[in-house]
Scaffold this motif. Structure first.
Motif, mmCIF file in Angstrom:
data_model
loop_
_atom_site.group_PDB
_atom_site.id
_atom_site.type_symbol
_atom_site.label_atom_id
_atom_site.label_comp_id
_atom_site.label_asym_id
_atom_site.label_seq_id
_atom_site.Cartn_x
_atom_site.Cartn_y
_atom_site.Cartn_z
ATOM 1 N N GLU A 160 0.799 -1.223 0.000
ATOM 2 C CA GLU A 160 0.000 0.000 0.000
ATOM 3 C C GLU A 160 0.833 1.274 0.000
ATOM 4 O O GLU A 160 0.325 2.363 -0.288
ATOM 5 N N ARG A 161 2.134 1.168 0.294
ATOM 6 C CA ARG A 161 3.005 2.346 0.324
ATOM 7 C C ARG A 161 3.468 2.774 -1.061
ATOM 8 O O ARG A 161 3.885 3.923 -1.255
ATOM 9 N N VAL A 162 3.417 1.873 -2.022
ATOM 10 C CA VAL A 162 3.936 2.177 -3.356
ATOM 11 C C VAL A 162 3.173 3.324 -4.020
ATOM 12 O O VAL A 162 3.788 4.302 -4.468
ATOM 13 N N PRO A 163 1.835 3.275 -4.128
ATOM 14 C CA PRO A 163 1.145 4.400 -4.769
ATOM 15 C C PRO A 163 1.328 5.709 -4.014
ATOM 16 O O PRO A 163 1.428 6.783 -4.629
ATOM 17 N N TYR A 164 1.401 5.631 -2.683
ATOM 18 C CA TYR A 164 1.639 6.844 -1.889
ATOM 19 C C TYR A 164 2.981 7.467 -2.258
ATOM 20 O O TYR A 164 3.084 8.682 -2.485
ATOM 21 N N MET A 165 4.038 6.646 -2.327
ATOM 22 C CA MET A 165 5.361 7.171 -2.619
ATOM 23 C C MET A 165 5.461 7.710 -4.041
ATOM 24 O O MET A 165 6.096 8.739 -4.284
ATOM 25 N N LEU A 166 4.822 7.039 -4.993
ATOM 26 C CA LEU A 166 4.856 7.539 -6.373
ATOM 27 C C LEU A 166 4.129 8.871 -6.477
ATOM 28 O O LEU A 166 4.573 9.777 -7.201
ATOM 29 N N GLU A 167 3.035 9.004 -5.747
ATOM 30 C CA GLU A 167 2.304 10.278 -5.737
ATOM 31 C C GLU A 167 3.163 11.390 -5.137
ATOM 32 O O GLU A 167 3.211 12.509 -5.660
ATOM 33 N N LYS A 168 3.869 11.096 -4.039
ATOM 34 C CA LYS A 168 4.719 12.098 -3.410
ATOM 35 C C LYS A 168 5.900 12.472 -4.300
ATOM 36 O O LYS A 168 6.303 13.631 -4.361
ATOM 37 N N ALA A 169 6.463 11.487 -4.984
ATOM 38 C CA ALA A 169 7.569 11.778 -5.898
ATOM 39 C C ALA A 169 7.108 12.730 -7.003
ATOM 40 O O ALA A 169 7.830 13.669 -7.378
ATOM 41 N N ARG A 170 5.897 12.518 -7.509
ATOM 42 C CA ARG A 170 5.349 13.436 -8.513
ATOM 43 C C ARG A 170 5.113 14.813 -7.914
ATOM 44 O O ARG A 170 5.422 15.839 -8.536
ATOM 45 N N GLU A 171 4.577 14.849 -6.700
ATOM 46 C CA GLU A 171 4.280 16.122 -6.037
ATOM 47 C C GLU A 171 5.534 16.975 -5.884
ATOM 48 O O GLU A 171 5.488 18.197 -6.060
ATOM 49 N N PHE A 172 6.665 16.341 -5.583
ATOM 50 C CA PHE A 172 7.904 17.083 -5.356
ATOM 51 C C PHE A 172 8.775 17.168 -6.604
ATOM 52 O O PHE A 172 9.913 17.623 -6.543
ATOM 53 N N GLY A 173 8.235 16.730 -7.732
ATOM 54 C CA GLY A 173 8.963 16.841 -8.995
ATOM 55 C C GLY A 173 10.172 15.930 -9.091
ATOM 56 O O GLY A 173 11.129 16.234 -9.809
ATOM 57 N N LEU A 174 10.134 14.778 -8.411
ATOM 58 C CA LEU A 174 11.280 13.869 -8.378
ATOM 59 C C LEU A 174 10.915 12.477 -8.894
ATOM 60 O O LEU A 174 11.532 11.480 -8.516
ATOM 61 N N ASP A 175 9.929 12.426 -9.769
ATOM 62 C CA ASP A 175 9.457 11.138 -10.282
ATOM 63 C C ASP A 175 10.076 10.765 -11.622
ATOM 64 O O ASP A 175 9.739 9.715 -12.175
ATOM 65 N N GLY A 176 10.986 11.590 -12.143
ATOM 66 C CA GLY A 176 11.540 11.321 -13.475
ATOM 67 C C GLY A 176 12.960 10.807 -13.456
ATOM 68 O O GLY A 176 13.610 10.746 -14.505
ATOM 69 N N GLY A 177 13.460 10.430 -12.294
ATOM 70 C CA GLY A 177 14.851 10.003 -12.185
ATOM 71 C C GLY A 177 15.127 8.667 -12.836
ATOM 72 O O GLY A 177 14.251 7.802 -12.959
ATOM 73 N N ARG A 178 16.374 8.474 -13.207
ATOM 74 C CA ARG A 178 16.777 7.281 -13.934
ATOM 75 C C ARG A 178 16.569 6.003 -13.122
ATOM 76 O O ARG A 178 16.072 5.000 -13.634
ATOM 77 N N HIS A 179 16.954 6.015 -11.852
ATOM 78 C CA HIS A 179 16.898 4.786 -11.069
ATOM 79 C C HIS A 179 15.466 4.415 -10.680
ATOM 80 O O HIS A 179 15.155 3.224 -10.547
ATOM 81 N N LEU A 180 14.611 5.408 -10.512
ATOM 82 C CA LEU A 180 13.203 5.087 -10.291
ATOM 83 C C LEU A 180 12.628 4.427 -11.538
ATOM 84 O O LEU A 180 11.848 3.464 -11.447
ATOM 85 N N LYS A 181 13.005 4.916 -12.703
ATOM 86 C CA LYS A 181 12.550 4.295 -13.948
ATOM 87 C C LYS A 181 13.066 2.859 -14.054
ATOM 88 O O LYS A 181 12.349 1.967 -14.523
ATOM 89 N N ILE A 182 14.302 2.625 -13.623
ATOM 90 C CA ILE A 182 14.842 1.263 -13.622
ATOM 91 C C ILE A 182 14.011 0.373 -12.695
ATOM 92 O O ILE A 182 13.661 -0.763 -13.038
ATOM 93 N N ALA A 183 13.693 0.909 -11.499
ATOM 94 C CA ALA A 183 12.902 0.143 -10.535
ATOM 95 C C ALA A 183 11.560 -0.264 -11.127
ATOM 96 O O ALA A 183 11.111 -1.411 -10.959
ATOM 97 N N LEU A 184 10.908 0.652 -11.819
ATOM 98 C CA LEU A 184 9.599 0.368 -12.409
ATOM 99 C C LEU A 184 9.723 -0.590 -13.597
ATOM 100 O O LEU A 184 8.861 -1.458 -13.806
ATOM 101 N N ALA A 185 10.802 -0.454 -14.372
ATOM 102 C CA ALA A 185 11.013 -1.351 -15.512
ATOM 103 C C ALA A 185 11.287 -2.779 -15.031
ATOM 104 O O ALA A 185 10.793 -3.753 -15.618
#
Length: 265
Positions: A160-185
């Protein structure tokens, strides 16, 4: 260490980290704790203490959510369980909380999986930089028998923490990083191929890599993160009869050791 070096530090400690000049000032990484850092929120000071540098406000806010989303006030969760057990025998708050924190560095939850997930993403990134394929790297890790920390979850299929964290990353403009993209891929591949879910350790580690934390800095930062959930568990067990936290009857203990014997046999 040589005898000479030991003598040099017997009564004298040279450091650039910090010093308390009592009745005058306190210095932390070259800044006055009260004059230069006194208006900072505690989280900013904590990060400055670890990193020896200031972080941007949005980074501090993002990292703050790591702690917010992991402080579960549930005494059945492993580190909280230890804190409540300490409270039920009337240990002090400090000792009870530190006992819970000490078992947070476990093999399947907490500090070790988090750090190993971060290391995994850094190594995956380097593999791709050298021209390698991400899926090839993932399969290589599996073939080597390494656990893919951040994927799968003990006792539950989703997190249940995953959608919360992705929402917060978007809120703070930090959702486009390379390693987060690797994690999702990696999640997309593991979910489609093996049915693996993703837990928050993958999101946290990907974000931590994107803001530049190394493995030790990350471990230092995450060490207290469960403590806000431990406190209610301590209070709950403290306020109930002593020894009443999940007592176990002797008849419920499964014992397969040597049979009862007479003293001296």
């Amino acid at each position: 260490m040589s005898h000479k070096n030991l003598l040099e530090t017997e009564k004298h400690w040279l450091t650039r980290k910090g010093k308390a000049f009592l009745s005058d000032r306190v210095i932390l990484h070259g800044k006055d704790l009260h004059q230069d850092l006194g208006d900072h929120e505690w989280m900013r000071v904590y990060l400055y203490s670890i990193l020896e540098r200031e972080v941007e406000e949005n980074v501090a806010k993002l990292l703050n959510t790591f702690w917010v989303c992991t402080g579960y006030p549930d005494a059945s969760i492993w580190p909280n369980h230890v804190t409540a057990l300490a409270a039920t025998v009337r240990s002090t708050p400090s000792l009870s909380l530190m006992a819970g924190m000490s078992v947070s560095e476990a093999s399947i939850y907490g500090r070790r999986p988090e750090v190993r997930a971060l290391d995994f993403f850094y190594r995956a990134g380097r593999h791709c930089d050298e021209g390698g394929d991400l899926i090839e790297f993932v399969e290589g890790e599996k073939a080597a028998g390494r656990t893919l920390f951040g994927y799968g979850r003990p006792l539950a299929n989703t997190d249940e923490r995953v959608p919360y964290m992705l929402e917060k990353a978007r809120e703070f403009g930090l959702d486009g990083g390379r390693h987060l993209k690797i994690a999702l891929a990696v999640y997309a591949y593991l979910n489609e191929t093996y049915g693996f879910s993703m837990n928050v350790a993958a999101i946290h580690a990907g974000l931590a890599a994107d803001v530049g934390l190394n493995c030790q800095e990350y471990q230092l930062f995450m060490t207290p993160c469960f403590i806000s959930g431990m406190i209610p568990c301590y209070q709950d067990a403290r306020d109930r009869p002593e020894g009443s936290f999940f007592p176990v009857r002797c008849t419920n203990i499964v014992y397969n050791g040597p049979a009862k014997r007479t003293w001296g046999d």
